[in-house]
Design a protein around this motif. Structure first.
Motif, short mmCIF file in Angstrom:
data_model
loop_
_atom_site.label_atom_id
_atom_site.label_comp_id
_atom_site.label_asym_id
_atom_site.label_seq_id
_atom_site.Cartn_x
_atom_site.Cartn_y
_atom_site.Cartn_z
N THR A 112 0.85 -1.19 0.00
CA THR A 112 0.00 0.00 0.00
C THR A 112 0.88 1.25 0.00
OG1 THR A 112 -0.06 0.04 2.41
CG2 THR A 112 -1.81 -1.18 1.30
N VAL A 113 0.29 2.39 -0.31
CA VAL A 113 1.03 3.66 -0.27
C VAL A 113 0.61 4.47 0.95
CG1 VAL A 113 1.57 5.80 -1.47
CG2 VAL A 113 1.33 3.69 -2.77
N GLN A 114 -0.67 4.93 0.95
CA GLN A 114 -1.10 5.85 2.00
C GLN A 114 -0.97 5.24 3.40
OE1 GLN A 114 -2.85 5.19 -0.75
NE2 GLN A 114 -3.62 7.07 -1.68
N SER A 115 -1.50 4.03 3.59
CA SER A 115 -1.50 3.47 4.95
C SER A 115 -0.10 3.06 5.40
CB SER A 115 -2.46 2.28 5.03
OG SER A 115 -2.10 1.26 4.12
N SER A 116 0.75 2.59 4.47
CA SER A 116 2.13 2.25 4.86
C SER A 116 2.86 3.49 5.39
CB SER A 116 2.90 1.69 3.66
OG SER A 116 2.40 0.43 3.29
N ILE A 117 2.70 4.60 4.68
CA ILE A 117 3.34 5.85 5.10
C ILE A 117 2.73 6.35 6.40
CG2 ILE A 117 3.75 8.27 4.47
CD1 ILE A 117 3.65 7.28 1.50
N ALA A 118 1.40 6.27 6.50
CA ALA A 118 0.71 6.76 7.70
C ALA A 118 1.14 5.98 8.94
CB ALA A 118 -0.80 6.67 7.51
N PHE A 119 1.18 4.66 8.85
CA PHE A 119 1.56 3.86 10.01
C PHE A 119 3.04 4.05 10.36
CE2 PHE A 119 -2.16 1.03 8.91
CZ PHE A 119 -2.89 1.37 10.04
N THR A 120 3.89 4.21 9.34
CA THR A 120 5.30 4.48 9.60
C THR A 120 5.46 5.80 10.34
OG1 THR A 120 5.98 3.27 7.61
CG2 THR A 120 7.57 4.81 8.53
N SER A 121 4.67 6.79 9.96
CA SER A 121 4.72 8.09 10.62
C SER A 121 4.25 8.00 12.07
CB SER A 121 3.85 9.09 9.85
OG SER A 121 3.81 10.35 10.50
N VAL A 122 3.13 7.31 12.30
CA VAL A 122 2.61 7.15 13.67
C VAL A 122 3.63 6.43 14.55
CG1 VAL A 122 0.86 5.98 15.07
CG2 VAL A 122 0.19 7.19 12.99
N PRO A 128 10.54 9.42 5.08
CA PRO A 128 11.00 9.61 3.69
C PRO A 128 11.30 8.29 2.98
CG PRO A 128 12.08 11.17 5.14
CD PRO A 128 11.35 10.22 6.03
N ALA A 129 11.90 7.35 3.71
CA ALA A 129 12.18 6.03 3.11
C ALA A 129 10.88 5.30 2.82
CB ALA A 129 13.07 5.21 4.03
N ALA A 130 9.89 5.44 3.70
CA ALA A 130 8.59 4.78 3.48
C ALA A 130 7.91 5.33 2.24
CB ALA A 130 7.69 4.97 4.70
N ILE A 131 7.99 6.63 2.03
CA ILE A 131 7.40 7.25 0.84
C ILE A 131 8.03 6.69 -0.42
CG2 ILE A 131 7.13 9.41 -0.43
CD1 ILE A 131 7.00 10.84 2.30
N GLU A 263 13.68 -0.34 10.73
CA GLU A 263 12.91 -1.55 11.03
C GLU A 263 11.41 -1.28 10.91
OE1 GLU A 263 11.40 -3.78 15.01
OE2 GLU A 263 13.56 -3.40 14.94
N ILE A 264 10.98 -0.16 11.46
CA ILE A 264 9.57 0.22 11.39
C ILE A 264 9.12 0.35 9.94
CG2 ILE A 264 7.94 2.11 11.86
CD1 ILE A 264 9.57 2.58 14.48
N THR A 265 9.94 0.99 9.12
CA THR A 265 9.62 1.16 7.70
C THR A 265 9.52 -0.18 6.99
OG1 THR A 265 10.80 3.28 7.71
CG2 THR A 265 10.34 2.30 5.56
N ILE A 266 10.45 -1.09 7.27
CA ILE A 266 10.44 -2.41 6.65
C ILE A 266 9.19 -3.19 7.06
CG2 ILE A 266 11.61 -4.65 6.59
CD1 ILE A 266 14.26 -3.07 6.89
N VAL A 267 8.82 -3.11 8.33
CA VAL A 267 7.66 -3.85 8.82
C VAL A 267 6.39 -3.37 8.14
CG1 VAL A 267 6.19 -4.24 10.84
CG2 VAL A 267 8.67 -4.46 11.05
N PHE A 268 6.18 -2.06 8.09
CA PHE A 268 4.91 -1.55 7.57
C PHE A 268 4.85 -1.51 6.04
CE2 PHE A 268 4.71 0.40 11.90
CZ PHE A 268 3.62 -0.33 12.32
N CYS A 269 5.99 -1.38 5.38
CA CYS A 269 5.97 -1.39 3.91
C CYS A 269 6.12 -2.80 3.35
CB CYS A 269 7.09 -0.51 3.36
SG CYS A 269 6.88 1.25 3.68
N GLY A 270 6.78 -3.68 4.09
CA GLY A 270 7.05 -5.03 3.59
C GLY A 270 5.95 -6.03 3.87
#
Length: 333
Positions: A112-122, A128-131, A263-270
């Protein structure tokens, strides 16, 4: 007022309403033909808008953190599908071959795009890497997901015309996307200012495809083929898939030496799978009579991943806050 973490999101509620409508009032005959043409046009418009929206500069800039992005792409397009294939002996004991194909389709979708970035932010991760990672996943997925689906269909289904699928991918997905990229210099700023309009096109396309697909599936006896016990099995399988991939992303990123933010970015984007991309792709890639069955696991996975990620994001945020406080105390002592 904040939405309770386990309450379905608005899109899920609309999907439930659409499926209920298709169950009670399925479209048939000429109405079904008209809706089919309309969904084809909406899918083309959707990918055109995504092409115009996607910033090539953001993706290129993010490639400097190639190790993180490669890890996320491997989780999305290699590890996830391998898990689905490895679990086949277990899964086919509880669900039909069509539903298992839906599980495999889910496994090869982009993030996903929006929710992956949103959860990474929270969760206070590397936003930036998540985007960049989410954008790259969707861009690559337009090309790679149909290839993976083709390999899976050849292995698990008969009578499928790969040439027909390739042609559909080209004129329904790739050409509109490329056209959007070409005209981005002229309409990109307008797209950025009117993201709500793109969201409307996004959701409308998904809802239309779901209504048409489930109408045909209901006409062919979908709910007689999927009793409540099998529906529960699909929910449990989705939860198992998400648990396995999340455990792998958490412990794998730690073993590879990534920072907590990465790690957070990998978890929510992966670990996420895009329903916004998956539903239109299913319309293009699969025979109309099987779309309802194939989309069912994805629709259930959508809500499960939102609920689980909401909890995990809050826990990550709490840990990051506690770590920050301890660091400040240590620096001041």
């Amino acid at each position: 007022m904040a939405r309770p973490r386990f309450l379905p999101d608005n899109m899920t509620l609309m999907l439930i309403a659409v499926v209920a409508t298709a169950t009670v009032l399925p479209c048939t005959g000429q109405t079904a033909v008209a809706f089919d043409w309309l969904t084809t046009l909406m899918i083309g418009l959707l990918f055109f808008m995504h092409g115009a929206k996607l910033s090539r500069e953001a993706v290129v800039a993010g490639m400097t953190h190639w190790r993180l992005h490669l890890t996320i792409l491997l989780c999305t397009f290699a590890i996830f599908p391998l898990i689905g294939l490895a679990l086949k002996p277990l899964l086919t004991m509880f669900i039909t071959p069509e539903l298992y194909l839906g599980i495999l389709f889910l496994c090869v979708l982009p993030s996903t795009v929006q929710s992956s970035i949103a959860f990474t932010s929270v969760a206070r991760g590397n936003v930036p890497a998540a985007i960049c990672a989410a954008s790259a996943s969707n861009l690559i997925g337009i090309f790679l997901t149909p290839v993976l689906v083709g390999l899976i269909v050849v292995a698990h289904s008969a009578g499928h015309s790969s040439l027909d699928s390739i042609l559909k991918i080209v004129y329904q997905l790739l050409l509109p996307f490329v056209a959007g990229q070409i005209v981005r210099p002229w309409i990109g700023a307008w797209i950025d200012r009117n993201k709500s309009w793109l969201r409307f096109v996004d959701q409308s396309s998904v809802l239309l495809v779901v209504y048409v697909a489930f109408s045909e599936a209901v006409n062919q006896g979908l709910w007689h083929q999927v009793p409540p016990s099998m529906l529960l099995s699909v929910i449990v399988i989705n939860a198992l898939l998400l648990a396995v991939i999340m455990c792998l992303t958490v412990f794998g990123s730690r073993r590879m030496g990534f920072s907590k933010e990465d790690e957070i970015t990998i978890v929510f984007c992966g670990s996420k799978k895009s329903m916004a991309s998956g539903v239109p792709m299913a319309k293009v890639l699969f025979a109309s009579g099987s779309i309802g069955m194939i989309m069912l696991p994805l629709m259930l996975f959508h809500q499960i991943q939102l609920m689980v990620c909401a909890v995990m994001a809050q826990r990550y945020a709490k840990r990051m806050q506690e770590a920050s406080v301890k660091a400040e105390i240590g620096a001041g002592s």
